[in-house]
Scaffold this active site. Sequence first.
Site, PDB file in Angstrom:
ATOM      1  N   GLN A 193      -4.794  -1.176   9.643  1.00  0.00           N
ATOM      2  CA  GLN A 193      -4.717  -2.503   9.041  1.00  0.00           C
ATOM      3  C   GLN A 193      -5.317  -3.550   9.986  1.00  0.00           C
ATOM      4  O   GLN A 193      -4.964  -3.609  11.165  1.00  0.00           O
ATOM      5  CB  GLN A 193      -3.243  -2.839   8.741  1.00  0.00           C
ATOM      6  CG  GLN A 193      -3.037  -4.180   8.068  1.00  0.00           C
ATOM      7  CD  GLN A 193      -3.627  -4.247   6.661  1.00  0.00           C
ATOM      8  OE1 GLN A 193      -3.487  -3.312   5.873  1.00  0.00           O
ATOM      9  NE2 GLN A 193      -4.307  -5.343   6.356  1.00  0.00           N
ATOM     10  N   LYS A 232       0.846  -1.207   0.000  1.00  0.00           N
ATOM     11  CA  LYS A 232       0.000   0.000   0.000  1.00  0.00           C
ATOM     12  C   LYS A 232       0.875   1.249   0.000  1.00  0.00           C
ATOM     13  O   LYS A 232       0.653   2.188  -0.770  1.00  0.00           O
ATOM     14  CB  LYS A 232      -0.927  -0.001   1.231  1.00  0.00           C
ATOM     15  CG  LYS A 232      -2.067  -0.988   1.098  1.00  0.00           C
ATOM     16  CD  LYS A 232      -2.844  -1.154   2.388  1.00  0.00           C
ATOM     17  CE  LYS A 232      -3.880  -2.254   2.215  1.00  0.00           C
ATOM     18  NZ  LYS A 232      -4.596  -2.606   3.438  1.00  0.00           N
ATOM     19  N   ASP A 254     -10.873   3.211   4.113  1.00  0.00           N
ATOM     20  CA  ASP A 254     -11.277   1.802   4.030  1.00  0.00           C
ATOM     21  C   ASP A 254     -12.793   1.682   3.847  1.00  0.00           C
ATOM     22  O   ASP A 254     -13.298   0.626   3.470  1.00  0.00           O
ATOM     23  CB  ASP A 254     -10.881   1.080   5.327  1.00  0.00           C
ATOM     24  CG  ASP A 254      -9.803   0.037   5.110  1.00  0.00           C
ATOM     25  OD1 ASP A 254      -9.556  -0.335   3.949  1.00  0.00           O
ATOM     26  OD2 ASP A 254      -9.209  -0.403   6.111  1.00  0.00           O
TER      27      ASP A 254
END
Length: 281
Positions: free
Chosen positions: A94, A50, A117
């Site tokens: 995460q 990422k 997200d």
Amino acid sequence: MTARLIDGKAVAADLRRAIAARVATLGYRPGLRVVRVGEDPASGVYVRNKDKAAQEAGFDSATLHLPEATTEAELLAVVARLNADPAVDGILVQLPLPRHIRAEAVISAVAPEKDVDGFHPLNAGRLASGEPGLVPCTPKGVMHLLRAAGCSLPGARALVVGRSTIVGRPMAQLLLAADCTVTIAHSRTRDLAAECRRAEILVAAVGRPEMVRGDWVAEGATVIDVGINRLESGRLVGDVEFEAACRRAEAITPVPGGVGPMTIACLLENTLDAAIARRGA
Ligand code: NDP
């Protein structure tokens, strides 16, 4: 008949190029912060990928790696600091988090306008209400793939297998927003094979290797395989029995190289959108 392959790597590369070109026109670098807690090995790979993709696209990206022993209160304080930081447009915590931290508490603490997200309950609610908001990256990537494959969506019978908040549910909402006729299947679905055989668009997001058999796929269907399963042999397979499905589908995503590459590209897209919404174009 052999199905056309939907090349996620190529579609993701195009999207990343377009995002980089757009970033270059801004007078600032969109800021992305990825927060990782502990040492989950798979997370390490995801987070590095990422970060690398974000930097390649011209973002101001950094990873905050906190120790396994970080408390929930400490993590919430880090999130609060990032929420208040004007240089930060997108925050991604995460998952999975260590067991002593409640993931829902942390997800809900991210400012909704920085929730790249798309997991915050406010953004999930916006999606379910058909309002604009940040949308989870994997299902958003699937929509890009369906459009890139030239799939006709309005009125199509779409089946989503899986109802997780990360993939299945938002996937179904996005297909509904695109005017598909949507069915959601899950572990209590009575006759999954029959549901699959009716689907013109079949999205599998289960996490069980090749569970969707090739002969469940309708002739001419478009098949999107979100599953990523590593067999004992080390080989990666999806949730769909790929070779048999290829004999019936019109178009299908491979695993790897299908949905996977789209997820990071859509994270960049969400971060760019969040930056433009906060700071302007
Ligand atoms: P979850 O485990 O959270 O959800 C799995 C879903 O599948 C559940 O809704 C479950 O039903 C359903 N299910 C389980 N068994 C069956 C069955 N026998 N028949 C029908 N439905 C079943 O997984 P995720 O949604 O997080 O992920 C799904 C897959 O997608 C995984 O392989 C994951 O690795 C992959 N993934 C890939 C990404 C990418 O970037 N390509 C990103 C995210 C995930 P129930 O709700 O009833 O338990």
